[in-house]
Structure formats: C-alpha cells, structure tokens
Design an enzyme around this catalytic site. Structure first.
Site, PDB file in Angstrom:
ATOM      1  N   HIS A 203       0.803  -1.231   0.000  1.00 21.49           N
ATOM      2  CA  HIS A 203       0.000   0.000   0.000  1.00 21.49           C
ATOM      3  C   HIS A 203       0.828   1.270   0.000  1.00 21.49           C
ATOM      4  O   HIS A 203       0.287   2.359  -0.089  1.00 21.49           O
ATOM      5  CB  HIS A 203      -0.940   0.016   1.211  1.00 21.49           C
ATOM      6  CG  HIS A 203      -0.212   0.225   2.512  1.00 21.49           C
ATOM      7  ND1 HIS A 203       0.510  -0.767   3.108  1.00 21.49           N
ATOM      8  CD2 HIS A 203      -0.089   1.307   3.315  1.00 21.49           C
ATOM      9  CE1 HIS A 203       1.041  -0.309   4.232  1.00 21.49           C
ATOM     10  NE2 HIS A 203       0.699   0.957   4.376  1.00 21.49           N
TER      11      HIS A 203
HETATM   12  C1  UD1 Z   1      -2.094   4.876   6.363  1.00 16.63           C
HETATM   13  C2  UD1 Z   1      -0.775   5.315   7.037  1.00 16.63           C
HETATM   14  C3  UD1 Z   1       0.282   4.227   6.819  1.00 16.63           C
HETATM   15  C4  UD1 Z   1      -0.222   2.883   7.274  1.00 16.63           C
HETATM   16  C5  UD1 Z   1      -1.524   2.580   6.555  1.00 16.63           C
HETATM   17  C6  UD1 Z   1      -2.121   1.252   6.919  1.00 16.63           C
HETATM   18  C7  UD1 Z   1      -0.289   7.723   7.068  1.00 16.63           C
HETATM   19  C8  UD1 Z   1       0.559   8.767   6.494  1.00 16.63           C
HETATM   20  N1  UD1 Z   1      -0.264   6.534   6.441  1.00 16.63           N
HETATM   21  O1  UD1 Z   1      -1.847   4.785   4.977  1.00 16.63           O
HETATM   22  O2  UD1 Z   1       1.429   4.565   7.581  1.00 16.63           O
HETATM   23  O3  UD1 Z   1       0.735   1.905   6.976  1.00 16.63           O
HETATM   24  O4  UD1 Z   1      -2.469   3.619   6.887  1.00 16.63           O
HETATM   25  O5  UD1 Z   1      -3.265   1.009   6.144  1.00 16.63           O
HETATM   26  O6  UD1 Z   1      -0.950   7.947   8.064  1.00 16.63           O
HETATM   27  N2  UD1 Z   1      -9.205   4.327   2.208  1.00 16.63           N
HETATM   28  C9  UD1 Z   1     -10.424   3.748   2.146  1.00 16.63           C
HETATM   29  N3  UD1 Z   1     -11.014   3.339   3.321  1.00 16.63           N
HETATM   30  C10 UD1 Z   1     -10.422   3.524   4.527  1.00 16.63           C
HETATM   31  C11 UD1 Z   1      -9.170   4.142   4.570  1.00 16.63           C
HETATM   32  C12 UD1 Z   1      -8.566   4.531   3.408  1.00 16.63           C
HETATM   33  O7  UD1 Z   1     -10.989   3.556   1.081  1.00 16.63           O
HETATM   34  O8  UD1 Z   1     -11.013   3.131   5.563  1.00 16.63           O
HETATM   35  C13 UD1 Z   1      -8.542   4.730   0.949  1.00 16.63           C
HETATM   36  C14 UD1 Z   1      -8.862   6.127   0.524  1.00 16.63           C
HETATM   37  O9  UD1 Z   1      -8.927   6.144  -0.861  1.00 16.63           O
HETATM   38  C15 UD1 Z   1      -7.647   6.900   0.974  1.00 16.63           C
HETATM   39  C16 UD1 Z   1      -6.542   5.881   0.810  1.00 16.63           C
HETATM   40  O10 UD1 Z   1      -7.153   4.640   1.128  1.00 16.63           O
HETATM   41  O11 UD1 Z   1      -7.445   8.058   0.230  1.00 16.63           O
HETATM   42  C17 UD1 Z   1      -5.374   6.116   1.691  1.00 16.63           C
HETATM   43  O12 UD1 Z   1      -5.769   6.188   3.069  1.00 16.63           O
HETATM   44  P1  UD1 Z   1      -4.854   7.010   4.115  1.00 16.63           P
HETATM   45  O13 UD1 Z   1      -5.396   6.845   5.495  1.00 16.63           O
HETATM   46  O14 UD1 Z   1      -4.633   8.380   3.623  1.00 16.63           O
HETATM   47  O15 UD1 Z   1      -3.455   6.307   4.009  1.00 16.63           O
HETATM   48  P2  UD1 Z   1      -3.040   4.765   3.938  1.00 16.63           P
HETATM   49  O16 UD1 Z   1      -2.469   4.503   2.611  1.00 16.63           O
HETATM   50  O17 UD1 Z   1      -4.142   3.859   4.429  1.00 16.63           O
END
Ligand code: UD1
Length: 357
Positions: A203
């Site tokens: 991811h």
């Molecule tokens: C975040 C953490 C990362 C961790 C990861 C575990 C930061 C900077 N990054 O990254 O360190 O390893 O979580 O998963 O805090 N999304 C959904 N549903 C959700 C959550 C996210 O669809 O419940 C999608 C959305 O499109 C979102 C993308 O995932 O834009 C990224 O989510 P985000 O929380 O920004 O970062 P992660 O890549 O999950």
C-alpha cells in the site's frame, strides 16, 4: 489520572488493544479512547475493534481521507476541541500515522503530556510520510516508549534527553501472542490453501502510486503465481490504483482487506510474505516466516538481524522475481529472540506511564 488513547488507522488498533486492557486495571486511572476516523471502512477499522475486543471509542472525529496536510490539519483542529473539553493528564499516541502526529501536536501545544508508543524507529527516508510523523512526534513527546534498542541510538542522535526514553518492547507482539492463543476465534476463519503459497500486502505510495512500478511488481507476482498460489488482500488505495492504471492481475488471488485473525492465520502458514508494511515485517519475524519487503530501507532493522526479512531496493520485474525466488528457498526462522518481543510490552508501557503520575 485521566488518559486519552488515540487510534486512527488500521496498524494502530493492534497496538492500543493490550495497552487499554492493561491500563483499565490501574486503580485511579480513567481511560478514554478517541478514534480520529482516518480509517473508516468496516474491514479497515470496525472488524478490528470486534476481534481485538477494543471498547467502542468514546469519540470518533470522522476525519476520513484527504491529502496529508488536510488530513493532519483536520485531526489537529478536531482533537484540540476534545482536549479543551476533557482536559486529560496524558495523551497516548501509537505508531507513525498522520493521526499520531496530529494528536501529539494538539496535546503538546496545550501543555498536555504525550506518551509515544513505538518511538525511535527510523528508516532514514524522509520521503516517507511516516518518517516525518515519527521524527516530529518523538521531538514533542514527554515519554518516548521504544520497541527495540536501535531506537535509543536514533533518539540520542536527535538530542532527546535519556530520561524521556523508556525501553518497553514491542506491543504489537503482545497482540500477536494473544491472538494465537484464541484458538476458537482463529478456527472460525477460512483455512489457507494446502501447500506453499505466497501472501502479499502492498500500500505504500512508493510501490503503488506509479503505474510502471506497480505493473513491474504485479508482473513478477504473476510469474510466481504460475508455480505457487499468490494470495493478496488488497488495501483500498492499491485497489484504486490497479483499476486506474488498468493493470491486469491474472491468476493472483485478490481479496478484500482481511480481518486481523485471518491475517495472522494467512501469515503463519505462508511459505513467504511479500509486503511493504512495517507491522508485517515484525509479525513475520516473530512467526519465523520468510519475508521480502519491497522497500529500500526499513525502520525495523531488528527484523533483518533476526534473519527473516530481506529488503528489495529495486522495483523492476527481474529484481522482485529474483528476491522472491531466493527467499522461497530459505528455511523458516527459529524462535524469535528479539529483546522485549515477549508479549509483556503493555505492562512495561503502563509502568513507564506511571512514572509520570
Ligand atoms: C495509512 C498510514 C500508513 C499505514 C496505513 C495502513 C499515514 C501517512 N499513512 O496509509 O502509515 O501503513 O495507513 O493502512 O498515516 N481508504 C479507504 N477506506 C479507509 C481508509 C482509506 O478507502 O477506511 C482509501 C482512501 O482512498 C484513501 C486511501 O485509502 O485516500 C489512503 O488512506 P490514508 O489513510 O490516507 O493512508 P493509507 O495509505 O491507508
């Protein structure tokens, strides 16, 4: 003492569960849980609360996704309001996600002491958002609670006074050891396939945000899938990129994000795990499962010393394939000998927090 424990994203949940369990036994402590809502989908959040028996958060800030500045800023603003209302004696933050930094900063500005669990880890790669979150959180934390001895050297180099640093060990391992003892709950989950299979999780922006890199990795995995099943629970961010870049995944067995118990089960029977996660590097080390990490650096060097983990700096198809084939020939690791990865980190965390009261 009135404590607020913060969670935001998936890797936080397995860290906070044993801390809350232990802290709730402390006479005179009140423990409140605040969820920032950084992760919000059922399989990314709610499922973990049920399985890990975490009480429902008293407050969910409902922040959701967004660019880093916006996500961090919204959490900062919303958590400050919680601090105004609740006036805690301590805020406990875990890990390195945007919620960790935002809540530590809000607390620090209001002179509320902060304890940072998993302090001192450094990849040395400042292009990773998590590295920025780690460095800044440790600078403002009153208690830096470290999972491994290398963290102390990192904190000393950055000028953190030694009296702020406490070695407590790895609290994720508390949860892993606990989960393995929950035989009934583990039984309910689907059995992994017979024979040697690979488990994949990806991811990180550095692996999934560029079409060429993601395509190279998928091509290498598809080549391996001709010989071994490849099981891949796909993070929502990665699912979106695969679709946007129209990348064909062929025989790869793509799953929606799986629960914690399911993930433990899949990891412990895998011939090899291919990942870019921090926590999975640790879990495979504890379980003795070979792990190939598609990153050029790791903030968890003890996993390399333990002998289970290998880094892959190049992300071309040949380099990824060679690393996987080489790792598949390795034997499973022996019992984990890393200091403080013994299932008792939460006890030491609570003891360290008590020194503040
Ligand atoms: C975040 C953490 C990362 C961790 C990861 C575990 C930061 C900077 N990054 O990254 O360190 O390893 O979580 O998963 O805090 N999304 C959904 N549903 C959700 C959550 C996210 O669809 O419940 C999608 C959305 O499109 C979102 C993308 O995932 O834009 C990224 O989510 P985000 O929380 O920004 O970062 P992660 O890549 O999950």
């Amino acid at each position: 003492m009135h404590l607020i424990h913060v969670v935001g994203a998936r890797p936080n949940f397995m860290k906070v569960a044993p801390i809350l369990r232990r802290a709730s036994e402390m006479p005179g402590w009140t423990n409140r849980l605040v969820h920032t809502g950084q992760h919000y989908d059922g399989p990314m959040s709610e499922t973990f609360f049920k399985e890990l028996q975490i009480p429902s958060p008293e407050v969910n800030l409902g922040i959701g996704s967004g660019p880093h500045g916006q996500q961090t800023g919204r959490i900062l603003e919303a958590f400050e309001q919680i601090l105004f209302k609740q006036r805690p004696d301590l805020v406990v933050v875990v890990g390195d996600v945007n919620s960790t930094l935002a809540c530590a900063l809000a607390a620090c500005k209001l002179h509320v002491p902060v304890a940072h669990v998993e302090a001192g880890l450094r990849s040395g790669d400042r292009r990773m958002p998590e590295e920025i979150n780690r460095v800044l959180t440790d600078q403002i934390a009153d208690l830096c609670l470290t999972p491994s001895r290398d963290a102390h050297r990192n904190l000393a180099r950055e000028g953190i006074p030694p009296e702020r640093i406490h070695f407590v060990g790895n609290v994720m391992i508390d949860t892993l050891a606990w989960a393995r003892a929950q035989a009934d709950e583990m039984m309910e989950h689907q059995e992994p396939p017979d024979g040697a299979y690979l488990l994949v999780t990806l991811h990180r922006p550095s692996n999934v945000d560029q079409p060429e890199t993601l395509r190279n990795i998928v091509d290498a995995l598809r080549a391996v899938a001709k010989e071994h099943p490849v099981i891949w629970p796909v993070h929502p961010r990665t699912r979106a990129r695969l679709s946007a870049f129209a990348i064909e995944t062929g025989d790869l067995d793509l799953l929606p994000p799986v629960s914690y118990f399911q993930m433990v089960k899949l990891q412990q029977s895998a011939a090899l795990v291919v990942t870019d996660s921090g926590g999975i590097q640790e879990e495979t080390s504890f379980l003795g499962v070979p792990c190939v990490t598609l990153r050029s650096s790791t903030e968890r060097p003890v996993t390399i010393e333990q002998g289970t983990n290998t880094l892959v700096p190049d992300r071309n198809r040949a380099a990824v394939l060679t690393a996987i084939r080489t790792a598949l020939k390795r034997d499973r690791g022996g019992p984990c000998t890393i200091e403080g990865w013994d299932g008792r980190a939460a006890e030491r965390i609570v003891d360290a927090i008590e020194t503040l009261s």
